[in-house]
Design a protein around this motif. Structure first.
Motif, PDB file in Angstrom:
ATOM      1  N   VAL A  51      46.872  40.648  32.527  1.00 33.87           N
ATOM      2  CA  VAL A  51      48.064  41.094  33.248  1.00 33.87           C
ATOM      3  C   VAL A  51      48.934  41.855  32.261  1.00 33.87           C
ATOM      4  CG1 VAL A  51      50.132  40.380  34.509  1.00 33.87           C
ATOM      5  CG2 VAL A  51      47.963  39.168  34.878  1.00 33.87           C
ATOM      6  N   HIS A  52      49.325  43.060  32.631  1.00 37.53           N
ATOM      7  CA  HIS A  52      50.205  43.872  31.791  1.00 37.53           C
ATOM      8  C   HIS A  52      51.500  43.104  31.547  1.00 37.53           C
ATOM      9  CE1 HIS A  52      52.702  47.218  30.470  1.00 37.53           C
ATOM     10  NE2 HIS A  52      51.585  47.906  30.277  1.00 37.53           N
ATOM     11  N   ARG A  53      52.069  43.271  30.384  1.00 34.47           N
ATOM     12  CA  ARG A  53      53.311  42.551  30.067  1.00 34.47           C
ATOM     13  C   ARG A  53      54.407  42.839  31.085  1.00 34.47           C
ATOM     14  NH1 ARG A  53      53.745  43.805  23.712  1.00 34.47           N
ATOM     15  NH2 ARG A  53      52.608  45.642  24.420  1.00 34.47           N
ATOM     16  N   ASP A  54      54.423  44.032  31.666  1.00 32.60           N
ATOM     17  CA  ASP A  54      55.425  44.367  32.688  1.00 32.60           C
ATOM     18  C   ASP A  54      55.200  43.621  34.001  1.00 32.60           C
ATOM     19  OD1 ASP A  54      56.544  46.147  30.899  1.00 32.60           O
ATOM     20  OD2 ASP A  54      55.670  47.932  31.860  1.00 32.60           O
ATOM     21  N   GLY A  55      54.011  43.069  34.207  1.00 36.51           N
ATOM     22  CA  GLY A  55      53.697  42.380  35.457  1.00 36.51           C
ATOM     23  C   GLY A  55      53.652  40.863  35.330  1.00 36.51           C
ATOM     24  N   ARG A  56      53.934  40.337  34.168  1.00 34.52           N
ATOM     25  CA  ARG A  56      53.845  38.881  33.963  1.00 34.52           C
ATOM     26  C   ARG A  56      55.022  38.162  34.588  1.00 34.52           C
ATOM     27  NH1 ARG A  56      51.541  39.172  27.816  1.00 34.52           N
ATOM     28  NH2 ARG A  56      49.603  40.179  28.428  1.00 34.52           N
ATOM     29  N   GLY A  57      54.779  36.899  34.941  1.00 33.21           N
ATOM     30  CA  GLY A  57      55.824  36.068  35.516  1.00 33.21           C
ATOM     31  C   GLY A  57      56.070  36.321  36.990  1.00 33.21           C
ATOM     32  N   GLN A  58      55.183  37.058  37.642  1.00 31.80           N
ATOM     33  CA  GLN A  58      55.339  37.396  39.058  1.00 31.80           C
ATOM     34  C   GLN A  58      54.209  36.823  39.917  1.00 31.80           C
ATOM     35  OE1 GLN A  58      55.943  41.687  39.404  1.00 31.80           O
ATOM     36  NE2 GLN A  58      56.829  41.706  37.363  1.00 31.80           N
ATOM     37  N   GLY A  59      53.374  35.965  39.331  1.00 31.36           N
ATOM     38  CA  GLY A  59      52.279  35.374  40.082  1.00 31.36           C
ATOM     39  C   GLY A  59      51.031  36.227  40.137  1.00 31.36           C
ATOM     40  N   LEU A  60      50.994  37.315  39.389  1.00 36.06           N
ATOM     41  CA  LEU A  60      49.856  38.212  39.432  1.00 36.06           C
ATOM     42  C   LEU A  60      48.592  37.577  38.856  1.00 36.06           C
ATOM     43  CD1 LEU A  60      48.698  40.925  40.147  1.00 36.06           C
ATOM     44  CD2 LEU A  60      49.701  41.855  38.064  1.00 36.06           C
ATOM     45  N   GLY A  61      48.717  36.854  37.752  1.00 29.26           N
ATOM     46  CA  GLY A  61      47.566  36.163  37.179  1.00 29.26           C
ATOM     47  C   GLY A  61      46.974  35.173  38.158  1.00 29.26           C
ATOM     48  N   ARG A  62      47.832  34.425  38.825  1.00 27.98           N
ATOM     49  CA  ARG A  62      47.369  33.460  39.834  1.00 27.98           C
ATOM     50  C   ARG A  62      46.684  34.173  40.997  1.00 27.98           C
ATOM     51  NH1 ARG A  62      48.100  28.434  40.152  1.00 27.98           N
ATOM     52  NH2 ARG A  62      49.801  28.416  38.640  1.00 27.98           N
ATOM     53  N   THR A  63      47.238  35.318  41.406  1.00 28.90           N
ATOM     54  CA  THR A  63      46.649  36.088  42.502  1.00 28.90           C
ATOM     55  C   THR A  63      45.271  36.608  42.123  1.00 28.90           C
ATOM     56  OG1 THR A  63      48.816  36.711  43.358  1.00 28.90           O
ATOM     57  CG2 THR A  63      46.961  38.125  43.965  1.00 28.90           C
ATOM     58  N   LEU A  64      45.140  37.150  40.921  1.00 31.98           N
ATOM     59  CA  LEU A  64      43.837  37.642  40.463  1.00 31.98           C
ATOM     60  C   LEU A  64      42.826  36.506  40.355  1.00 31.98           C
ATOM     61  CD1 LEU A  64      45.114  40.163  37.802  1.00 31.98           C
ATOM     62  CD2 LEU A  64      43.687  40.750  39.782  1.00 31.98           C
ATOM     63  N   LEU A  65      43.269  35.367  39.832  1.00 32.41           N
ATOM     64  CA  LEU A  65      42.390  34.214  39.711  1.00 32.41           C
ATOM     65  C   LEU A  65      41.928  33.752  41.088  1.00 32.41           C
ATOM     66  CD1 LEU A  65      41.078  32.039  37.939  1.00 32.41           C
ATOM     67  CD2 LEU A  65      43.233  30.767  38.071  1.00 32.41           C
ATOM     68  N   ALA A  66      42.842  33.636  42.040  1.00 35.24           N
ATOM     69  CA  ALA A  66      42.484  33.211  43.394  1.00 35.24           C
ATOM     70  C   ALA A  66      41.534  34.208  44.060  1.00 35.24           C
ATOM     71  CB  ALA A  66      43.747  33.028  44.243  1.00 35.24           C
ATOM     72  N   THR A  67      41.758  35.493  43.819  1.00 29.07           N
ATOM     73  CA  THR A  67      40.861  36.513  44.374  1.00 29.07           C
ATOM     74  C   THR A  67      39.451  36.327  43.840  1.00 29.07           C
ATOM     75  OG1 THR A  67      42.650  38.102  44.650  1.00 29.07           O
ATOM     76  CG2 THR A  67      40.423  39.000  44.536  1.00 29.07           C
ATOM     77  N   ALA A  68      39.323  36.169  42.526  1.00 31.61           N
ATOM     78  CA  ALA A  68      37.996  35.982  41.932  1.00 31.61           C
ATOM     79  C   ALA A  68      37.319  34.731  42.472  1.00 31.61           C
ATOM     80  CB  ALA A  68      38.109  35.923  40.408  1.00 31.61           C
ATOM     81  N   GLU A  69      38.070  33.651  42.609  1.00 27.64           N
ATOM     82  CA  GLU A  69      37.499  32.407  43.139  1.00 27.64           C
ATOM     83  C   GLU A  69      37.034  32.593  44.577  1.00 27.64           C
ATOM     84  OE1 GLU A  69      40.552  29.451  42.707  1.00 27.64           O
ATOM     85  OE2 GLU A  69      40.404  29.432  40.524  1.00 27.64           O
ATOM     86  N   THR A  70      37.873  33.197  45.418  1.00 29.03           N
ATOM     87  CA  THR A  70      37.542  33.397  46.829  1.00 29.03           C
ATOM     88  C   THR A  70      36.329  34.307  46.986  1.00 29.03           C
ATOM     89  OG1 THR A  70      39.844  33.073  47.475  1.00 29.03           O
ATOM     90  CG2 THR A  70      38.441  34.249  49.042  1.00 29.03           C
ATOM     91  N   GLU A  71      36.319  35.395  46.243  1.00 26.51           N
ATOM     92  CA  GLU A  71      35.212  36.349  46.342  1.00 26.51           C
ATOM     93  C   GLU A  71      33.921  35.759  45.776  1.00 26.51           C
ATOM     94  OE1 GLU A  71      35.432  39.069  48.102  1.00 26.51           O
ATOM     95  OE2 GLU A  71      37.585  38.903  48.419  1.00 26.51           O
ATOM     96  N   ALA A  72      34.020  34.952  44.724  1.00 28.04           N
ATOM     97  CA  ALA A  72      32.836  34.282  44.189  1.00 28.04           C
ATOM     98  C   ALA A  72      32.236  33.347  45.232  1.00 28.04           C
ATOM     99  CB  ALA A  72      33.193  33.511  42.913  1.00 28.04           C
ATOM    100  N   ALA A  73      33.088  32.560  45.874  1.00 27.39           N
ATOM    101  CA  ALA A  73      32.602  31.643  46.910  1.00 27.39           C
ATOM    102  C   ALA A  73      31.965  32.417  48.066  1.00 27.39           C
ATOM    103  CB  ALA A  73      33.742  30.763  47.413  1.00 27.39           C
ATOM    104  N   ALA A  74      32.576  33.538  48.450  1.00 30.58           N
ATOM    105  CA  ALA A  74      32.016  34.361  49.531  1.00 30.58           C
ATOM    106  C   ALA A  74      30.653  34.928  49.150  1.00 30.58           C
ATOM    107  CB  ALA A  74      32.983  35.486  49.894  1.00 30.58           C
ATOM    108  N   ALA A  75      30.414  35.112  47.853  1.00 30.78           N
ATOM    109  CA  ALA A  75      29.133  35.629  47.373  1.00 30.78           C
ATOM    110  C   ALA A  75      28.115  34.515  47.136  1.00 30.78           C
ATOM    111  CB  ALA A  75      29.353  36.424  46.087  1.00 30.78           C
ATOM    112  N   GLY A  76      28.478  33.266  47.452  1.00 32.68           N
ATOM    113  CA  GLY A  76      27.559  32.151  47.294  1.00 32.68           C
ATOM    114  C   GLY A  76      27.624  31.453  45.952  1.00 32.68           C
ATOM    115  N   VAL A  77      28.572  31.819  45.107  1.00 33.80           N
ATOM    116  CA  VAL A  77      28.745  31.162  43.811  1.00 33.80           C
ATOM    117  C   VAL A  77      29.414  29.807  44.051  1.00 33.80           C
ATOM    118  CG1 VAL A  77      29.977  31.284  41.598  1.00 33.80           C
ATOM    119  CG2 VAL A  77      28.861  33.326  42.542  1.00 33.80           C
TER     120      VAL A  77
END
Length: 185
Positions: free
Chosen positions: A95-121
């Protein structure tokens, strides 16, 4: 804020923005495999080197952007061994330093988890610098801390630090992975 999975061609088109993000992340002190100062040309070359793996399906890269500004990325690395197709490694959550503290890391993490599960991981794993802000993110997102390896990686300044290994079990879901996710941050 939109999160989008990149094709190899889109990764190539975004390589300058991705290189800026990588250099900012390293300059900000994150231990993600590079020493500071990271030459921008080296960052561009590193991202260009990911395109073949994306094209082959060995890497999946998502970017988060607001308007035309890229503020974050996360990558899943998929093993190519037949007995490992149920798992993936979460790598290079930035996460770029300008984007930290806004929940972006959590959003990216949740996206990866959701998409991994959708792919059968059904199993994700990662390593991160012990006692880093990222470690707190993974713990709060339900990841299990397995343990730490002393002096595993160097910080951008070259100091050897321990690395913590995490895993998270997922439930596979039916359906294809989405390519774009709109989220509120």
């Amino acid at each position: 804020m939109a999160v989008k999975r990149l094709t190899a061609a889109e990764l190539h088109d975004a390589v300058d923005d991705l290189a800026d993000l990588l250099t900012d992340t390293v300059d900000g002190g994150a231990s993600i495999g590079f020493l500071a100062p990271l030459d921008r040309g080296a960052a561009v070359a590193w991202w260009r080197g990911r395109a073949d793996a994306v094209s082959a399906g060995h890497l999946a890269v998502w970017v988060a952007h607001t308007g035309d500004r890229l503020l974050g990325t996360v990558t899943l690395a998929f093993p190519d061994k037949p007995n490992s197709r149920h798992r993936a490694e979460l790598v290079k959550l930035m996460v770029h330093r300008d984007g930290r503290g806004q929940g972006l890391g959590r959003t990216l993490l949740a996206t990866a988890e959701t998409e991994a599960a959708a792919a059968g991981v059904t199993l994700l794993h990662l390593d991160t610098e012990t006692d880093s802000p990222a470690e707190s993110l993974y713990l709060s997102a339900g990841w299990t801390r397995l343990g730490a390896i002393p002096d595993y990686a160097a910080t951008p300044s070259g100091e050897l630090r321990p690395t913590t290994i995490f895993y998270k079990q997922l439930r596979a879901v039916a359906g294809a992975a989405r390519s774009t996710v709109d989220v509120e941050c």
